[in-house]
Write a protein that holds these residues in place. Structure first.
Motif, PDB file in Angstrom:
ATOM      1  N   GLU A 245       0.809  -1.218   0.000  1.00 17.14           N
ATOM      2  CA  GLU A 245       0.000   0.000   0.000  1.00 17.14           C
ATOM      3  C   GLU A 245       0.850   1.279   0.000  1.00 17.14           C
ATOM      4  OE1 GLU A 245      -1.804   0.208   4.092  1.00 17.14           O
ATOM      5  OE2 GLU A 245      -0.431  -1.491   4.320  1.00 17.14           O
ATOM      6  N   PHE A 246       2.141   1.138   0.357  1.00 13.86           N
ATOM      7  CA  PHE A 246       2.989   2.329   0.449  1.00 13.86           C
ATOM      8  C   PHE A 246       3.624   2.704  -0.898  1.00 13.86           C
ATOM      9  CE2 PHE A 246       3.233   0.358   4.728  1.00 13.86           C
ATOM     10  CZ  PHE A 246       2.444   1.305   5.378  1.00 13.86           C
ATOM     11  N   GLN A 247       3.603   1.771  -1.834  1.00 14.17           N
ATOM     12  CA  GLN A 247       4.206   2.052  -3.131  1.00 14.17           C
ATOM     13  C   GLN A 247       3.224   2.826  -3.994  1.00 14.17           C
ATOM     14  OE1 GLN A 247       7.441   1.343  -4.568  1.00 14.17           O
ATOM     15  NE2 GLN A 247       6.517   2.835  -5.938  1.00 14.17           N
ATOM     16  N   LYS A 248       3.668   3.969  -4.489  1.00 15.15           N
ATOM     17  CA  LYS A 248       2.823   4.742  -5.393  1.00 15.15           C
ATOM     18  C   LYS A 248       3.028   4.282  -6.823  1.00 15.15           C
ATOM     19  CE  LYS A 248       1.363   8.676  -3.133  1.00 15.15           C
ATOM     20  NZ  LYS A 248       0.516   9.708  -3.638  1.00 15.15           N
ATOM     21  N   SER A 249       2.066   4.623  -7.668  1.00 16.25           N
ATOM     22  CA  SER A 249       2.174   4.272  -9.071  1.00 16.25           C
ATOM     23  C   SER A 249       2.449   5.552  -9.858  1.00 16.25           C
ATOM     24  CB  SER A 249       0.861   3.631  -9.508  1.00 16.25           C
ATOM     25  OG  SER A 249       0.693   3.800 -10.881  1.00 16.25           O
ATOM     26  N   LEU A 250       3.086   5.403 -11.009  1.00 19.34           N
ATOM     27  CA  LEU A 250       3.329   6.587 -11.846  1.00 19.34           C
ATOM     28  C   LEU A 250       2.003   7.212 -12.280  1.00 19.34           C
ATOM     29  CD1 LEU A 250       6.318   5.422 -14.056  1.00 19.34           C
ATOM     30  CD2 LEU A 250       6.369   7.219 -12.337  1.00 19.34           C
TER      31      LEU A 250
ATOM     32  N   ALA B  42       3.156  -3.045 -13.098  1.00 20.38           N
ATOM     33  CA  ALA B  42       2.524  -2.396 -11.950  1.00 20.38           C
ATOM     34  C   ALA B  42       2.494  -0.870 -12.088  1.00 20.38           C
ATOM     35  CB  ALA B  42       3.258  -2.779 -10.668  1.00 20.38           C
ATOM     36  N   HIS B  43       3.016  -0.358 -13.188  1.00 22.67           N
ATOM     37  CA  HIS B  43       3.080   1.091 -13.420  1.00 22.67           C
ATOM     38  C   HIS B  43       3.873   1.808 -12.337  1.00 22.67           C
ATOM     39  CE1 HIS B  43       0.541   1.947 -16.953  1.00 22.67           C
ATOM     40  NE2 HIS B  43       0.113   0.736 -16.690  1.00 22.67           N
ATOM     41  N   VAL B  44       4.872   1.180 -11.815  1.00 19.72           N
ATOM     42  CA  VAL B  44       5.703   1.821 -10.806  1.00 19.72           C
ATOM     43  C   VAL B  44       6.888   2.523 -11.489  1.00 19.72           C
ATOM     44  CG1 VAL B  44       7.243   1.397  -8.841  1.00 19.72           C
ATOM     45  CG2 VAL B  44       5.025   0.261  -8.966  1.00 19.72           C
ATOM     46  N   PRO B 122       4.368  11.210 -16.892  1.00 16.72           N
ATOM     47  CA  PRO B 122       3.697  11.994 -15.851  1.00 16.72           C
ATOM     48  C   PRO B 122       4.263  13.399 -15.733  1.00 16.72           C
ATOM     49  CG  PRO B 122       4.872  10.103 -14.912  1.00 16.72           C
ATOM     50  CD  PRO B 122       5.166  10.113 -16.366  1.00 16.72           C
ATOM     51  N   PRO B 220       8.111  11.144  -8.026  1.00 17.15           N
ATOM     52  CA  PRO B 220       8.952  10.162  -8.710  1.00 17.15           C
ATOM     53  C   PRO B 220      10.362  10.703  -8.900  1.00 17.15           C
ATOM     54  CG  PRO B 220       6.844  10.357  -9.812  1.00 17.15           C
ATOM     55  CD  PRO B 220       6.902  11.459  -8.789  1.00 17.15           C
ATOM     56  N   ALA B 239       8.208   5.684  -9.438  1.00 15.49           N
ATOM     57  CA  ALA B 239       7.259   6.274  -8.486  1.00 15.49           C
ATOM     58  C   ALA B 239       7.780   6.068  -7.060  1.00 15.49           C
ATOM     59  CB  ALA B 239       5.888   5.629  -8.640  1.00 15.49           C
ATOM     60  N   PRO B 240       7.507   7.038  -6.183  1.00 11.63           N
ATOM     61  CA  PRO B 240       8.030   6.933  -4.820  1.00 11.63           C
ATOM     62  C   PRO B 240       7.178   6.006  -3.971  1.00 11.63           C
ATOM     63  CG  PRO B 240       6.686   8.884  -5.007  1.00 11.63           C
ATOM     64  CD  PRO B 240       6.703   8.258  -6.370  1.00 11.63           C
ATOM     65  N   ARG B 241       7.700   5.678  -2.813  1.00 11.49           N
ATOM     66  CA  ARG B 241       6.908   5.042  -1.767  1.00 11.49           C
ATOM     67  C   ARG B 241       6.518   6.146  -0.798  1.00 11.49           C
ATOM     68  NH1 ARG B 241       7.286  -0.249  -0.846  1.00 11.49           N
ATOM     69  NH2 ARG B 241       7.057   0.129   1.373  1.00 11.49           N
ATOM     70  N   ILE B 242       5.405   5.941  -0.116  1.00  9.77           N
ATOM     71  CA  ILE B 242       5.092   6.911   0.927  1.00  9.77           C
ATOM     72  C   ILE B 242       5.546   6.334   2.256  1.00  9.77           C
ATOM     73  CG2 ILE B 242       3.272   8.186  -0.234  1.00  9.77           C
ATOM     74  CD1 ILE B 242       1.282   6.263   1.082  1.00  9.77           C
TER      75      ILE B 242
END
Lengths: 254, 245
Positions: A245-250, B42-44, B122, B220, B239-242
């Motif tokens: 849940e902590f990983q964001k997506s582009l 995963a679009h990361v 993005p 990102p 993309a970053p992690r929060i």
């Protein structure tokens, strides 16, 4: 609890198994280590000569025969199989019977090195993240990805030539055979679908049956062949679960 | 039409850069060169690679797209040494890519590009720019991999810092401005990233080559570098992690 017998005689082994396992087979996990021979008849026929192996009878009836190497069992019976034990001609005989599909496995021990019986409690869910979610489950939870009004009737329906991934009805109650491919749809998946559709047609007496090939990507060549056979396709996007849940997506930054 | 001759190393580079994210990709071919842009499932992360026609020994092409199975092409390129010249030719009749390595001819079936998306780039606000030697960044990443699964990157006016914290161990790499090739930021920027992804993005860059990072706050990261004597350019977005707390 765990009960263990080391190097029991064949008769003692049977007594031990009857006392601790047979009476509550659905609650106990049985592990047998010994010199055995395995005979299987069912979807195929196999025979495995004497050798030292680990045999496991799980609480749901699953039977696994493992050799000393490799990940996969050399023989196995599916969940829901019934297991019985006997001593015949001085040998300990395990018989496992599965009704549909009919499968029988016989494991004969001439020497038992170890028996262990235990009750295992395990209710945790396996969490796998960052994986492609299972496409079949995805369609079951949202049949509208196939088309509006599509109703899933049965998963893994057995027909003459094999197993249909999903058997559905469309909004006009026409049977729909759905074959799901995880990656690129191939020519051979078209033929597979065609055979399943004709299997179902026999089952329901000449009625109209639709066939849909479902894959993340369906190449033009495959589309062409599908249309020639009057079959359909859906390109279903592979949904991928983020690692956590902590990983964001582009996509969050578009 | 597409016909080219190139050092095997160039193709190997492209595969090394793209394959951590995708197993198949759409190569956009123009008279000016070859490019590909792809996102991981995963679009990361996103990768954007550009190779100019000038990095080829011979290059002739019309505009076209080629769908390529990167694992397969990578396997074929293993048959060649880095310095071998490889000739590539698109055969329109069979829709295959003909690859010649010395006397070896390998015809590779191409994938249908119809379903392959063109990822959107993005909108990013990345005030900090840091340029660092790949080897130095890689050392920090390798140390972090051993203790945690994510790292934080921080840029201030006078230093760049990489920090990873596991259950018991901590890794910290702090580089003052004078040890960096470039550091430029109007404010403190900090974002957190998955090490798995980040390390895959640093690995393709060799030794002393520079890597440029553009960093923001919980944004990102954009990581870019040149390869094959500046005729090739690669850009990664991650993309970053929060923060978990």
């Amino acid at each position: 609890m765990i009960e263990v017998a080391v190097n029991p005689s064949v008769d003692d082994a049977l007594r031990f198994i009857e006392r601790f396992h047979v009476k509550q087979a659905d609650k106990t996990l049985l592990v047998l280590v010994g010199d055995c021979m395995v005979d299987y008849r069912g979807r195929a026929r196999s025979f495995l000569d004497w050798g030292e192996r680990v045999v496991m009878v799980k609480q749901d009836g699953t039977v696994l025969v493992h050799r000393s190497t490799l990940r996969e069992p050399v023989n196995w019976q599916p969940s829901g199989s019934k297991t019985t034990f006997k001593v015949e001609k001085g040998l300990l005989v395990l018989r496992s019977h599965h009704v549909k599909p009919a499968e029988r496995m016989k494991v004969v021990f001439r020497e038992v090195l170890l028996i262990a019986v235990s009750i295992l409690f395990d209710s945790a869910q396996l969490a796998i993240s960052g994986m492609e979610s299972d496409m079949v489950n995805e369609i079951i939870s949202n049949p509208d990805v196939i088309e509006e009004g599509c109703r899933v009737c049965k998963r893994e329906k057995h027909v003459k030539s094999g197993v249909i991934d999903l058997f559905c009805y469309d909004k006009n109650h026409v049977p729909v055979v759905i074959e799901v491919k995880r990656s690129v749809a191939t020519i051979s998946s078209v033929h597979q679908l065609r055979v399943y559709v004709s299997d179902v047609k026999k089952d329901v007496e000449e009625a109209r049956v639709r066939g849909i090939l479902c894959a993340p990507r369906v190449p033009d060549m495959v589309k062409k062949l599908l249309s020639e056979y009057g079959l359909e396709w859906r390109e279903v996007e592979r949904r991928v679960v983020l690692p956590d849940e902590f990983q964001k997506s582009l996509k969050d930054f578009l | 039409m597409f016909k080219a001759k190139v050092k095997a190393e160039v193709i190997k580079n492209i595969i090394d850069i793209a394959s951590p994210l995708v197993t198949e990709a759409k190569f956009n071919i123009t008279p000016k060169g070859i490019s590909l842009r792809a996102v991981d499932p995963a679009h990361v992360a996103m990768v954007d690679v550009d190779v100019k026609a000038s990095s080829f020994e011979e290059y002739k092409a019309d505009e076209m797209e080629m769908g390529i199975d990167l694992d397969k092409l990578g396997g074929i390129m293993k048959l060649a040494n880095a310095n071998d010249t490889v000739s590539l030719e698109y055969d329109e009749d069979t829709n295959k890519l003909i690859i010649r390595i010395g006397n070896l001819v390998r015809k590779m079936g191409l994938l249908d590009t119809a379903g392959m998306p063109d990822p959107k780039i993005p909108n990013l606000n990345l005030p900090a720019k840091i340029t660092i030697k790949a080897s130095e960044l890689f050392q920090g990443v390798r140390a972090s991999e051993a203790v945690s699964d994510h790292i934080s990157l921080t840029a201030t006016k006078d230093s760049f810092e990489l920090f990873a914290e596991g259950d018991t161990d901590v890794v910290n790499l702090k580089l003052p401005k004078d040890l960096l090739l470039e550091l430029n930021t109007p404010e403190k920027c900090r974002s957190l990233f998955s090490i798995d992804y980040f390390s895959n993005m640093v690995k393709p860059v060799k030794g002393e080559e520079p890597i440029t990072m553009h960093l923001g706050n919980d944004n990102p990261i954009k990581l870019e570098f040149d390869f094959t004597e500046k005729n090739g350019h690669a850009v990664y977005l991650l993309a970053p992690r929060i923060e978990s707390e």
